[in-house]
Motif scaffolding. Sequence first.
Motif, PDB file in Angstrom:
ATOM      1  N   UNK A 110      -3.747  25.260  39.734  1.00  0.00           N
ATOM      2  CA  UNK A 110      -2.528  24.958  40.515  1.00  0.00           C
ATOM      3  C   UNK A 110      -1.827  26.214  41.029  1.00  0.00           C
ATOM      4  N   UNK A 111      -1.702  27.232  40.184  1.00  0.00           N
ATOM      5  CA  UNK A 111      -1.037  28.464  40.612  1.00  0.00           C
ATOM      6  C   UNK A 111      -1.872  29.196  41.660  1.00  0.00           C
ATOM      7  N   UNK A 112      -3.193  29.192  41.454  1.00  0.00           N
ATOM      8  CA  UNK A 112      -4.096  29.871  42.388  1.00  0.00           C
ATOM      9  C   UNK A 112      -3.992  29.236  43.776  1.00  0.00           C
ATOM     10  N   UNK A 113      -4.053  27.899  43.835  1.00  0.00           N
ATOM     11  CA  UNK A 113      -3.979  27.207  45.114  1.00  0.00           C
ATOM     12  C   UNK A 113      -2.594  27.314  45.741  1.00  0.00           C
ATOM     13  N   UNK A 114      -1.562  27.321  44.905  1.00  0.00           N
ATOM     14  CA  UNK A 114      -0.198  27.440  45.428  1.00  0.00           C
ATOM     15  C   UNK A 114      -0.005  28.781  46.115  1.00  0.00           C
ATOM     16  N   UNK A 115      -0.519  29.856  45.505  1.00  0.00           N
ATOM     17  CA  UNK A 115      -0.399  31.173  46.123  1.00  0.00           C
ATOM     18  C   UNK A 115      -1.202  31.246  47.416  1.00  0.00           C
TER      19      UNK A 115
END
Length: 238
Positions: A110-115
Motif C-alpha cells: 500500500x505504501x509503495x503504490x501510494x508513493x
Amino acid sequence: MRLRETVALLDRVGTVDGRFYRQLTDASSTEELVTRWATALEEIPATLPDGSWDVSRVVRDYYECRRGDNSAQYRSIEPHDILRAWARHCDARMQRHTDPIPAADPDDLPAFLAELRTTRTAVATGRAAPVEHRALTGGSNPDIEARLRAIGTCIPPHTRTELARFRPVRAVREAAVVAGQPDPLSVRCDWCQAPEGRPCRSRRVRPDGSVRSNAPRATPHPSRVDLATAQHGREAAA
C-alpha cells in the motif's frame, strides 16, 4: 486557476474573439459566465514554472489554427477546449516520465503504490518535472562514471554472459574482438551474399534447385572469416 486568472483569461478571449462578449446582456450573465469557466478550469494551472504550459497560449493557438477561415464557420472557444489541451499536455508529460523507484519498502505494497501514485499525479498535474530516461546517464554523475571506468561498459560482464545465449551472432562478434581477431561481419560474405553487419545464412535447396529454407547462422561461413582476416592483415600492414 484562481478567479482572477480566470477573469484575465476571459478578457483575453474577448479581445481575440469579438463575439465572446456579445453573449453578455447584463451583470448576471457575466457572473454566470465567470462562474462557469472558473468551475470548469478550477484544477487547471494558468502556467507552469518550466514554461511548457500557458493557458493564454492555448487560446491563441485555438484561433490561430483557424486563421483564414470565415468567422461563421467556427465557434468561440469553450472550457472543454482548454481541458482537452491540458489533457494532451499531461499525456505528453507522462510519455516522457520514467517512474523512479519509490523510497517505501516494496514489501509494504500500500505504501509503495501510494508513493508511486503521488509521484505520477505530481508529474501529470505539473507540480513535478518528468523523470526521463536520459537522466540516468545525462550530466555528470560520479557514481556512474566510476562504474563505467571500472567495467568499461554499461553492461556488466556477467549480464553480457547471460545475454549471449539470446543473441548468439553478437556473442560471436564480441568473442572475436576480445580474442584480438577481426570481426567477421565487417565484410560481405561471398558464400551466402550476406551484407556487412548481417549474419550469414544457411540455405537448404530442394532437388529441383529451389531454396527450401534460408535461416540465419550463429557462426559465419569460414570463407567470410578468412576474408575478414585478410582484410585485417592488409589494414594492419598499411
